[in-house]
Each structure stands twice: as C-alpha cells, then as structure tokens.
Design an enzyme around this catalytic site. Structure first.
Site, PDB file in Angstrom:
ATOM      1  N   ARG A  54     -33.156 -35.723  19.571  1.00  0.00           N
ATOM      2  CA  ARG A  54     -31.954 -35.936  20.521  1.00  0.00           C
ATOM      3  C   ARG A  54     -32.426 -34.798  21.645  1.00  0.00           C
ATOM      4  O   ARG A  54     -32.977 -33.745  21.181  1.00  0.00           O
ATOM      5  CB  ARG A  54     -30.760 -35.445  19.941  1.00  0.00           C
ATOM      6  CG  ARG A  54     -30.010 -36.721  19.858  1.00  0.00           C
ATOM      7  CD  ARG A  54     -28.443 -36.364  19.424  1.00  0.00           C
ATOM      8  NE  ARG A  54     -28.516 -35.616  18.109  1.00  0.00           N
ATOM      9  CZ  ARG A  54     -27.970 -34.659  17.929  1.00  0.00           C
ATOM     10  NH1 ARG A  54     -27.148 -34.086  18.922  1.00  0.00           N
ATOM     11  NH2 ARG A  54     -27.900 -33.960  16.597  1.00  0.00           N
ATOM     12  N   SER A 104     -34.266 -38.846  10.814  1.00  0.00           N
ATOM     13  CA  SER A 104     -33.462 -38.418  12.295  1.00  0.00           C
ATOM     14  C   SER A 104     -34.013 -38.805  13.435  1.00  0.00           C
ATOM     15  O   SER A 104     -35.121 -38.991  13.848  1.00  0.00           O
ATOM     16  CB  SER A 104     -33.308 -36.844  11.928  1.00  0.00           C
ATOM     17  OG  SER A 104     -32.185 -36.420  12.606  1.00  0.00           O
ATOM     18  N   ASP A 160     -27.981 -43.186   2.139  1.00  0.00           N
ATOM     19  CA  ASP A 160     -27.776 -43.561   3.436  1.00  0.00           C
ATOM     20  C   ASP A 160     -27.294 -42.260   4.355  1.00  0.00           C
ATOM     21  O   ASP A 160     -27.741 -41.302   5.173  1.00  0.00           O
ATOM     22  CB  ASP A 160     -26.574 -44.656   3.654  1.00  0.00           C
ATOM     23  CG  ASP A 160     -26.895 -45.395   5.075  1.00  0.00           C
ATOM     24  OD1 ASP A 160     -27.849 -45.115   5.729  1.00  0.00           O
ATOM     25  OD2 ASP A 160     -25.972 -46.100   5.319  1.00  0.00           O
ATOM     26  N   HIS A 171     -22.761 -35.068  15.962  1.00  0.00           N
ATOM     27  CA  HIS A 171     -23.850 -34.799  17.014  1.00  0.00           C
ATOM     28  C   HIS A 171     -23.423 -33.666  17.918  1.00  0.00           C
ATOM     29  O   HIS A 171     -24.197 -32.831  18.280  1.00  0.00           O
ATOM     30  CB  HIS A 171     -24.169 -36.134  17.858  1.00  0.00           C
ATOM     31  CG  HIS A 171     -25.156 -36.755  16.881  1.00  0.00           C
ATOM     32  ND1 HIS A 171     -25.264 -38.004  17.371  1.00  0.00           N
ATOM     33  CD2 HIS A 171     -25.773 -36.781  15.829  1.00  0.00           C
ATOM     34  CE1 HIS A 171     -26.141 -38.774  16.329  1.00  0.00           C
ATOM     35  NE2 HIS A 171     -26.641 -37.999  15.469  1.00  0.00           N
ATOM     36  N   GLU A 177     -28.113 -55.574   8.831  1.00  0.00           N
ATOM     37  CA  GLU A 177     -27.022 -54.876   8.083  1.00  0.00           C
ATOM     38  C   GLU A 177     -25.704 -55.444   8.521  1.00  0.00           C
ATOM     39  O   GLU A 177     -24.629 -55.424   7.600  1.00  0.00           O
ATOM     40  CB  GLU A 177     -26.901 -53.457   8.765  1.00  0.00           C
ATOM     41  CG  GLU A 177     -26.137 -52.397   8.180  1.00  0.00           C
ATOM     42  CD  GLU A 177     -26.344 -50.985   8.605  1.00  0.00           C
ATOM     43  OE1 GLU A 177     -27.047 -51.121   9.695  1.00  0.00           O
ATOM     44  OE2 GLU A 177     -25.596 -50.178   8.435  1.00  0.00           O
ATOM     45  N   HIS A 231     -30.260 -40.281   6.652  1.00  0.00           N
ATOM     46  CA  HIS A 231     -30.021 -39.857   7.946  1.00  0.00           C
ATOM     47  C   HIS A 231     -29.776 -38.302   7.924  1.00  0.00           C
ATOM     48  O   HIS A 231     -28.536 -38.282   7.205  1.00  0.00           O
ATOM     49  CB  HIS A 231     -28.944 -40.682   8.694  1.00  0.00           C
ATOM     50  CG  HIS A 231     -29.458 -42.323   8.662  1.00  0.00           C
ATOM     51  ND1 HIS A 231     -30.218 -42.756   9.489  1.00  0.00           N
ATOM     52  CD2 HIS A 231     -29.069 -43.260   7.764  1.00  0.00           C
ATOM     53  CE1 HIS A 231     -30.272 -44.019   9.368  1.00  0.00           C
ATOM     54  NE2 HIS A 231     -29.661 -44.282   8.467  1.00  0.00           N
ATOM     55  N   ASP A 236     -33.428 -45.130  17.648  1.00  0.00           N
ATOM     56  CA  ASP A 236     -32.002 -45.776  17.867  1.00  0.00           C
ATOM     57  C   ASP A 236     -31.914 -46.941  18.724  1.00  0.00           C
ATOM     58  O   ASP A 236     -32.430 -46.648  19.684  1.00  0.00           O
ATOM     59  CB  ASP A 236     -30.937 -44.472  18.365  1.00  0.00           C
ATOM     60  CG  ASP A 236     -29.443 -45.030  18.352  1.00  0.00           C
ATOM     61  OD1 ASP A 236     -29.096 -46.349  18.314  1.00  0.00           O
ATOM     62  OD2 ASP A 236     -28.806 -44.163  18.447  1.00  0.00           O
TER      63      ASP A 236
END
Ligand code: 6MZ
Length: 347
Positions: free
Chosen positions: A102, A99, A286, A67, A204, A19, A141
């Site tokens: 955003r 990614s 990760d 972020h 997960e 990520h 997301d």
C-alpha cells in the site's frame, strides 16, 4: 489446556494462507490504537469474536479499519514481527505471509518500502532466532484492476530476485464481489512466466464459476478457499476435474468461512469434500486476528468436526509441506523436523 489442546499446539504446522493485516492480534491492535488515539478506533471494530458472524462485506469493512491503524513503516514492522512471533509460538514451523503493498501519501509509505519493511521483519525474526521459516507472497487486490496488478507483479519480480529467496509468489485476493479476474490474466501469466508461484482466491462466493474456470487454465499453484467449486454447492464437475488433473492444493480456512458466512457450519465445510477425495487440502487461518483464531485451533476444529485421529491430523500437517512454495531443500528440512518431533508429539 487439556491434553487434546496440547496435542494441536505441539503439532508442528505449516501456515500457507495468512493475510498480514488480517492476522494482527488483540495485543498488537491495542498498541496501534495507543499510537493513534485520534482515530477513535475501538477493538470491537477490528475483530469478530466467538459466536459472532458477519457478512463477507462487513469483513472487508474491518480490513479498512485495520489499514487506518497500519499506515507507516514503523507500524508494518511491528505488525509483521508480532504476527511472525505469534505464529511461531503457536507451533507453526513454516509460514507464508501475504500482504497487499500500500502507498500512504501522508506518511511517505510507498509500495516498495512496504515490501522492504515486511522483508526486514522476516529477517529480524530470523536474527532473533525465532523458530520459524517465513516467506512472503505479494498480494494483488482484485478491486484495483489491470494496471495496478501489472505494477504489483513487477514489484514482486524485483523482490523475488533481490530478497534472498524470501519473496516466493503472488496472491490474488480482495473482495470477491468486486472486479473480474479475466482482466488480471496477463499480469498473472507474466508472474508465472518469471517464476513466481501463484496462489489465487477462487470461488469464495457462488457467482465466480466462470472466472474460476478461466483462471484454472493458468494453472495456479494453489487455490485459496475454492468454496463453491464443487457440484454439491453449485460448482461443476469439469472445474473440479481441472483442479484434480493439475493436483492443485486448496488452502482451507474453516473459521473464516463460517464467520464470514460463506459456509453454513463447520460440518458443512468443503474440507470434507476435498479431503474425502484424497486431494491436498491445507488447513489455514486466513485472518487469525480478525476471526479470533489460531492454527492450532483450526486443526483442532477440523479434527473434531471430521473425526480425524491424531495420526490422521499429523499426516494432514505433514502433507502440507508438499504444498509450500519454497524450494525442495526447504521441504526436506521441514520433513526432517517433523520426523524429529514425531515420537514426542504423536504419543
Ligand atoms: C479475500 C481477503 C480475505 O493484504 O492488507 N483478504 N481477500 N477474501 C478474504 N476472506 C475473508 N481476507 C483478507 O491484508 C488484508 C487484505 O487481505 C485480503 C483483502 O484484500 C484485505 O484487504 P493485507 O495484509
């Protein structure tokens, strides 16, 4: 560096689960903090150091802090070029970065310019001659629901056609305790129909078996984590059988799972279960920045924990080539690269 560490560093590697904003190094975070001192962010808020653990919830709080630091095109360009150079310096020859696009109203960042900027970073590194082939997976997301997922798929479809092969697929990620994957199936199916490859975070956390069972019907092209799929940890044989029947590779991230406390220790990591079955299992990082690791270290840890010889470890990194989303010709080039390096690295 001892001889063993040199081996894992020199080992040519494929990274398939990274990520972008989780991969930001200490040095890059320092640069971001100096660009935005008014945020009062300290480095301890963006990384989980050696021996430290956090709950998965706390890990997701860390992403929110990062972020805040990465909210302009300029930031994204710096972060992405730094991350790519760092993976290359670690011996990664092929990287699939993922990614979540955003939008930031304050800085004028849009989801489209977000993706364009990541692509620009990839192209810039290529022009500089950085020795790594980089592709991009656009991420959904899960917390943002059906509509945003559909928008993201459309964006990914556009870029799949216009990015000269750099956008190859879609990732489903985000806090696994939020939202339900069943609402995202139409968007994921649409993506698959248009030729995007799918890598989905599945199971997960323990409570997601029903969701995983549904999403496996797509089926995805790769699985992220899959920590609780197998019966030894409350999963089910029928779910395992679906994974085996479709031969869906797993992306496995040891340190992330140990530090995020979804597995109790390295030796209890589900790598063992899948590797023993001979199922395609790809070692990944990760979030190398947040979890303070790199891919060489992850291979080293897997090898020392599960007693893999150098030869077996070489085979593991070589088999990862079969699992990449780029076309067959790229796989062939990578196999050639591995061949060329074998006699020097695998002494
Ligand atoms: C699920 C994860 C994750 O997209 O802003 N992300 N999703 N499980 C994980 N295990 C620890 N680690 C990272 O990178 C940060 C985002 O990646 C996803 C989350 O959505 C996180 O906000 P980008 O580049």
């Amino acid at each position: 560096m001892d001889d063993d560490a040199v081996f894992y560093q020199e080992l040519p590697k494929v990274e398939l689960h990274a990520h972008l904003n989780g991969s930001v190094s200490f040095q890059t975070i320092e640069k971001l903090i100096s660009r935005k001192p008014h945020l009062n962010i300290e480095h301890s808020m963006t990384a989980i150091g050696k021996g430290q653990r956090r709950t998965l919830d706390e890990c997701f709080e860390v992403f929110k802090v990062i972020h805040k630091l990465v909210d302009t095109e300029e930031d994204i360009l710096m972060v992405a070029t730094d991350v790519i150079r760092e993976f290359a310096a670690d011996g990664v020859k092929y990287l699939e970065l993922r990614s979540t696009p955003r939008e930031e109203k304050d800085t004028g960042l849009t989801k489209r310019s977000y993706v364009e900027t990541v692509i620009k970073a990839i192209q810039q590194c290529k022009e500089e001659g950085v020795d790594i082939d980089v592709r991009f997976l656009v991420a959904i997301d899960r917390r943002n629901g059906t509509e945003v997922a559909m928008e993201t798929v459309k964006l990914a479809e556009d870029f799949m056609l216009s990015s000269d092969g750099l956008v190859v697929g879609l990732d489903l990620s985000g806090d696994p305790t939020v939202g339900h994957g069943k609402y995202l199936i139409p968007a994921l199916q649409k993506a698959k129909n248009s030729g995007l490859k799918l890598s989905l975070h599945l199971s997960e956390v323990p409570s997601q078996l029903e969701e995983s069972d549904l999403l496996l019907n797509l089926p995805p092209d790769r699985i992220g984590h899959g920590t609780f799929l197998h019966p030894e940890v409350g999963g089910s044989q029928s779910v395992v059988d679906k994974v085996l029947k479709n031969n869906i590779p797993l992306e496995l991230c040891l340190t992330s799972n140990v530090k995020g406390q979804t597995v109790p220790s390295y030796s209890k990591h589900h790598f063992k279960y899948w590797y023993q079955l001979g199922h395609p299992s790809v070692i990944c990082t990760d979030d190398k920045g947040v979890f303070c690791t790199d891919l060489s270290q992850e291979y080293h840890l897997a090898a020392s924990t599960f007693s893999l010889s150098h030869k077996a470890t070489w085979k593991l990194s070589h088999q990862a080539i079969d699992c990449i989303f780029a076309p067959e010709a790229v796989k062939e080039q990578l196999r050639q690269k591995w061949n060329d390096l074998e006699s020097r690295v695998l002494k």
